[in-house]
Structure formats: structure tokens, C-alpha cells
Motif scaffolding. Structure first.
Motif, PDB file in Angstrom:
ATOM      1  N   THR A  39      39.708  33.869  51.311  1.00 17.14           N
ATOM      2  CA  THR A  39      40.022  33.887  49.883  1.00 17.14           C
ATOM      3  C   THR A  39      41.334  34.648  49.692  1.00 17.14           C
ATOM      4  O   THR A  39      41.643  35.553  50.462  1.00 17.14           O
ATOM      5  N   LEU A  43      44.580  38.347  46.123  1.00 15.15           N
ATOM      6  CA  LEU A  43      44.647  38.641  44.682  1.00 15.15           C
ATOM      7  C   LEU A  43      43.291  38.414  44.025  1.00 15.15           C
ATOM      8  O   LEU A  43      42.848  39.205  43.185  1.00 15.15           O
ATOM      9  N   VAL A  44      42.631  37.333  44.434  1.00 18.46           N
ATOM     10  CA  VAL A  44      41.308  37.031  43.883  1.00 18.46           C
ATOM     11  C   VAL A  44      40.331  38.133  44.271  1.00 18.46           C
ATOM     12  O   VAL A  44      39.508  38.570  43.460  1.00 18.46           O
ATOM     13  N   TYR A  64      40.984  41.154  42.016  1.00 21.62           N
ATOM     14  CA  TYR A  64      40.417  40.932  40.692  1.00 21.62           C
ATOM     15  C   TYR A  64      38.903  41.043  40.734  1.00 21.62           C
ATOM     16  O   TYR A  64      38.276  41.604  39.846  1.00 21.62           O
ATOM     17  N   PHE A  95      37.595  43.805  38.380  1.00 20.59           N
ATOM     18  CA  PHE A  95      37.034  43.346  37.114  1.00 20.59           C
ATOM     19  C   PHE A  95      35.546  43.055  37.208  1.00 20.59           C
ATOM     20  O   PHE A  95      34.792  43.370  36.290  1.00 20.59           O
ATOM     21  N   ALA A  96      35.117  42.416  38.325  1.00 18.84           N
ATOM     22  CA  ALA A  96      33.703  42.028  38.401  1.00 18.84           C
ATOM     23  C   ALA A  96      32.838  43.211  38.829  1.00 18.84           C
ATOM     24  O   ALA A  96      31.934  43.610  38.109  1.00 18.84           O
ATOM     25  N   ALA A 144      49.035  44.083  40.076  1.00 19.31           N
ATOM     26  CA  ALA A 144      48.252  43.263  39.151  1.00 19.31           C
ATOM     27  C   ALA A 144      47.167  44.070  38.442  1.00 19.31           C
ATOM     28  O   ALA A 144      46.733  43.688  37.366  1.00 19.31           O
TER      29      ALA A 144
END
Lengths: 250, 297
Positions: free
Chosen positions: A83, A86-87, A90, A94-95, A194
Motif C-alpha cells: 500500500t 501516504l495511505v 492517513y 486519521f483512522a 501531509a
């Protein structure tokens, strides 16, 4: 060291040509950028240390006799290998970050338990660590059983075999791949921008937002990163050449 | 009479015992491959797709259970926003195609310049290659986003430069540098006997390059080139940081519009699934090519 001549020169440059290098003559910007640079290096170093620890532990766990331990490690490697970082960043920030409980800070406000800097370090360490697990495992696999047996016959105990026989060989085999990983890690730290971690890119962004000197800051940033990574790559190549196993490879 | 000293290992001074097992070779090849394309390669298997699908289905179920009966289930929300999300994904693919095309064109000529007989050309192209190889992708992307104008004026003609084209150029720069290294590496991997043989057959340098060396290089360049494409496709997500309306940005907007935290995992896993569906066939094909074109010594 007296740097006044440099500050004067930068201000002179601004007056004469309009090239506004605020990060040289303005002490506030200078400190911000220096802090950003140090933060970038700092994140790289912490992540490097953690990722090596993760790699060693993961490689050790992968040699486990329990099927599920091996599967969990394998799943971890596959997830982080396939993956985009960056994902992952995040996802962590965030999650998972929003699921964790909040704590009260000294002003009485609620704030997340882990701040963005910590999340960046965690996420990037796990990212680099996933590659390190595979690297270390291949390195240890590369040492033949017969070498270990020979060491046993000479009366080495398990720890000694690991320290004096397996690791020196495995480390030299691993070095090129580890260096790739390190170089990539330094490049990937820019992603921490980011989630607003104050590293070099973020600080440069702040400076150009304040002084509207985008071209100067961008050029500086590009040159700074190329120099940082370039010096790293060159040093690593030297080290690799010095540590190369004679008679192996080219 | 055969004595123990007739053992080949003793005659050649070598030994039967391997110093290092094949894992070392594998690791070295992997490191070289990573170095060539300037990043880690994703290693996709069909199982990953199944996992993603399972996460999507499960998290949709959880979202449905949490939201009660009043709100739309997750799959309906995804279906509703499908045009938006897929347009974003189309942007990702468009950016990756164009960046790859530009990067390959410029990179190939840069790679050929790296083996030029003229020292300044060789050194100059080496410097450019190393520069763009060592710069982080995100910084190059920022550089192009902020410093390219939003339109070019050629006389009366106005050529608009939307942000996704700028992002394409920003991503094409590192691709260019890596293609340059791939080309140089492939040419260097051709045995020097080929050059000497063609010289003795009175081929000129240009003829040798175009008719003998480069046709052999294409085979060797194809797998790393496709690996680079896989890395580029994953890197197009970076364009969301600089505000291009690609899939990641669109997913964020959809989440903002729906304002339901329980949709976070279904929508992001849908994004991942889209990337998987696109990248998996490429990855499989690359592995097949690598096996077929493996250099036999």
C-alpha cells in the motif's frame, strides 16, 4: 563564528535582484528552517532505529514454530509492502488516531493521546520495518547450516554463533538492501508534511506563505534534499564497497 | 588409482561447502532491482485482493449495523458516488500514463547521453540523472506545482496549464531519471564482446547501437520499466496533497459530504481495491516477463 557578512550579502541580494532568501538573514525564518531540517533528520534517525528493531524482531518471529505467528508477520509485511505510504500515514493518523482516547493537557483541553509527530514516526517505522523483516530474514537464511554446525563443533554457544558467525555474514549480505531502505526512508519523511509534522517541507511551506518567496524556498528545498540524499547515497556506497564480501557478486 | 586428493575441490582450491546460500543472491538481485527503479516494488498476489474485498464487505456491514435503519448502507453510498470516485481514478491513470510517456521519452535520450563519447555530455546527463533520482518525489511535485505558470502565452495563443498537467510533469521528472538509469544499466549489461564483434564487422557506432545493442536491451529494460510504472501509479496519490482532483481527494470530499465516520474504512478500502484491480494484472505480467527474459549466463 561571525556570519554577519552572509546576512548582509543576502539582504544586498534581495535589494539588488529581488531574490529573497529570508532563511539566511531573518533569524526567525532561519531558526524555523533549521528546526525543520533537524526534525527531518531526527525523524529519519528515530525511524531508522525503530525499523531496524522491528526488522530484527520480525525476522526472529518469522522463524517461529507457531504457524499463526508467522502468518501475522507475513500479513504485516504484505500490508505495508503493497500500500502507498501516504495511505498508511492517513490510516494511522486519521483512522486509528481518532479511535484512541483523548487526554487532558495542561491547559485543561482534550487532545489526542498521540500527536502527529508520533504517528508519523510510528507509521514510517512500520513502513520501513516491513522491508527490513524480509531483508534480515534473507540475510540470515543466506548463512549455510554447515557454517553454524562448524561453529557449534568449535564450541561456540548459541549467542556467540549469532554474534560472531551469523550476524557478520548476514549483515554484509543485507547492507545494500538496508541502504536502499534508508535512502527511501529519508525521501519518504517528506510525506509527514501531509499530517502537518514540522519537518523541512512543512517549515519551508510556512516560510513561503509568510514572505511570498516560493521560487527561492522551493529551489532551496530541492537542493537541500538532493544534497542530503546525495551525500547519504555516496557514503553508503563507500561503506558497501568496503564491506563487500570478497568473491560474492560481481 | 583414485585418492582422496583427487577431489575437484582440492585441486581447484575451492570447496564444496557453499559460503552463502541462494538467499544472498536473491537479496542482492532484489536490492539491485529496487535501486534501479528508485523505490520498493509492491509484490501483489491474488490473496491481497481477496483481503481487500473482505475488508470492504465487512466494514460495510459494520457501517450498516452502526448507522441503524435511517441511513443508506455503505455499498449504496459508494454506488451513488461511483462516478465521482471513478473520475478521480481516471485522473490517476491519465496522470500515470502521461508521466510515464514523457518520462520514458526524455529518460531514454538522457540514458543514451549517459554513454556518449563526449565527456561533458556524459557528465552532464549523469548529473541530471542523479539529481532527479535523489530528490524526493513530493518535493519535485511541489516544485512543479508552484513554479510552473497556469498558462503559457505563445503570441496570441494561450495554452492552459491545469494543475493535473503540472502534477504530471512533476511526476515525470523522477520517472525520467529512473528510466535513464534503466537504459544505462541495460546497455552496460550487454557483454562488451558484442561491441567488439560489431566493430570487427565494420558497423559504425550508431549502427551498433541501433541495430545490435538496443534491440537486445529492450528485453532487459521491459521488466524494470513496468515495475517503475507500478511505483508511479502508486505515487499518483501524492497529487492529492497538492490539490489535484484525483481519487484520494475525491474520496476525502465524498467523506466530507456524507459526514459519516463509519464510512471511512469502506470508502478507503474501495480506493485501495481500485488500485489493486488496476495494478495486479501489471504485476503478474511483469513477473511473467521477468521469468521469460531472465538473463542466461
Amino acid at each position: 563564528m561571525d556570519m554577519q557578512w552572509l546576512f548582509d550579502w543576502a539582504q544586498e541580494l534581495y535589494r539588488e535582484t529581488g531574490i529573497n532568501l529570508t532563511f539566511i538573514y531573518d533569524s526567525f525564518d532561519r531558526n524555523r528552517l533549521a528546526r525543520g531540517f533537524l526534525n527531518s533528520v531526527y525523524i529519519s534517525l528515530i525511524c531508522l532505529a525503530f525499523s531496524i528493531v522491528i526488522g530484527l524482531v520480525g525476522a526472529w518471529l518469522q522463524g517461529s514454530k507457531l504457524v499463526w505467528t508467522r502468518r501475522v508477520v507475513q500479513g504485516y509485511i504484505q500490508f505495508f509492502r503493497n500500500t502507498p505510504p501516504l495511505v498508511q500515514l492517513y490510516f494511522f493518523y486519521f483512522a486509528i488516531g481518532s479511535l484512541l482516547p483523548t487526554v487532558e493537557n495542561r491547559f485543561g483541553f482534550q487532545e489526542p493521546m498521540l500527536d502527529n509527530f508520533t504517528w508519523a514516526v510510528i507509521s514510517l517505522s512500520f513502513f520501513a520495518g516491513a522491508f527490513n523483516v524480509e531483508i534480515f530474514r534473507s540475510g540470515i537464511e543466506a548463512v549455510p547450516e554447515s557454517t553454524v554446525e562448524a561453529a557449534e563443533a568449535l564450541g561456540f554457544n548459541r549467542l556467540q554463533i549469532y554474534i560472531y558467525i551469523v550476524m557478520p555474514l548476514a549483515f554484509r549480505v543485507c547492507l545494500p538492501a538496508l541502504n536502499n531502505n534508508l535512502v527511501n526512508l529519508v525521501k519518504t519523511t517528506t510525506l509527514a508534511y501531509a499530517i502537518a509534522v514540522p519537518e523541512m517541507l512543512y517549515m519551508a511551506n510556512q516560510i513561503w506563505s509568510d514572505s511570498v518567496n516560493v521560487p527561492e524556498m522551493m529551489t532551496f528545498l530541492l537542493v537541500a534534499y538532493v544534497l542530503l540524499v546525495g551525500v547519504l547515497v555516496m557514503g553508503m556506497h563507500r561503506w558497501e564497497r568496503a564491506m563487500r564480501l570478497p568473491g560474492f557478486g560481481q | 588409482m583414485k585418492t582422496p586428493f583427487d577431489h575437484p575441490a582440492l585441486r581447484t582450491g575451492g570447496t564444496d561447502l557453499p559460503v552463502l546460500l541462494p538467499a544472498a543472491q536473491r537479496l542482492q538481485q532484489q536490492a539491485e532491482r529496487d535501486r534501479l527503479v528508485g523505490g520498493f516494488l509492491p509484490r501483489l498476489t491474488a490473496k491481497h485482493g481477496l483481503w481487500l474485498l473482505a475488508i470492504l464487505v465487512l466494514s460495510s456491514g459494520v457501517a450498516a449495523a452502526q448507522s441503524g435503519d435511517a441511513r443508506q448502507p455503505a455499498y449504496e453510498v459508494i454506488f451513488k458516488w461511483l462516478p465521482v470516485l471513478l473520475t478521480g481514478f481516471g485522473f490517476n491513470i491519465l496522470i500515470s500514463f502521461m508521466a510515464m510517456a514523457i518520462g520514458t521519452l526524455v529518460g531514454t535520450s538522457l540514458g543514451l547521453m549517459q554513454i556518449s563519447l563526449l565527456l561533458p555530455v556524459r557528465q552532464g546527463s549523469w548529473l541530471v540523472t542523479q539529481f532527479f533520482r535523489n530528490a524526493p518525489w513530493l518535493v519535485l511535485l511541489f516544485y512543479c506545482m508552484f513554479l510552473l505558470p497556469f498558462e503559457f502565452r505563445l503570441g496570441g495563443l494561450v495554452i492552459p496549464f491545469p494543475d493535473w498537467i503540472k502534477a504530471t510533469i512533476g511526476l515525470a521528472l523522477p520517472v525520467m531519471a529512473n528510466v535513464s538509469e534503466i537504459v544505462r544499466g541495460a546497455i552496460a549489461s550487454i557483454p562488451s564482446g558484442q561491441w567488439e564483434a560489431s566493430e570487427s564487422l565494420a558497423f559504425s557506432r550508431r549502427q551498433t547501437l541501433w541495430q545490435i545493442i538496443l534491440p537486445q536491451c529492450v528485453k532487459r529494460m521491459l521488466p524494470p520499466w513496468m515495475n517503475l510504472y507500478a511505483i508511479l501509479t502508486m505515487a499518483t496519490v501524492l497529487a492529492s496533497i497538492v490539490g489535484v482532483s484525483e481519487m484520494m481527494t475525491q474520496a476525502g470530499r465524498v467523506l466530507a459530504a456524507e459526514d459519516r465516520p463509519d464510512l471511512l474504512i469502506p470508502i478507503y478500502s474501495f480506493v485501495l481495491l481500485c488500485f489493486f484491480v488496476y495494478c495486479y494484472p501489471i504485476a503478474r505480467f511483469t513477473v511473467r516477463l521477468e521469468q521469460r527474459f531472465q538473463v542466461k549466463l
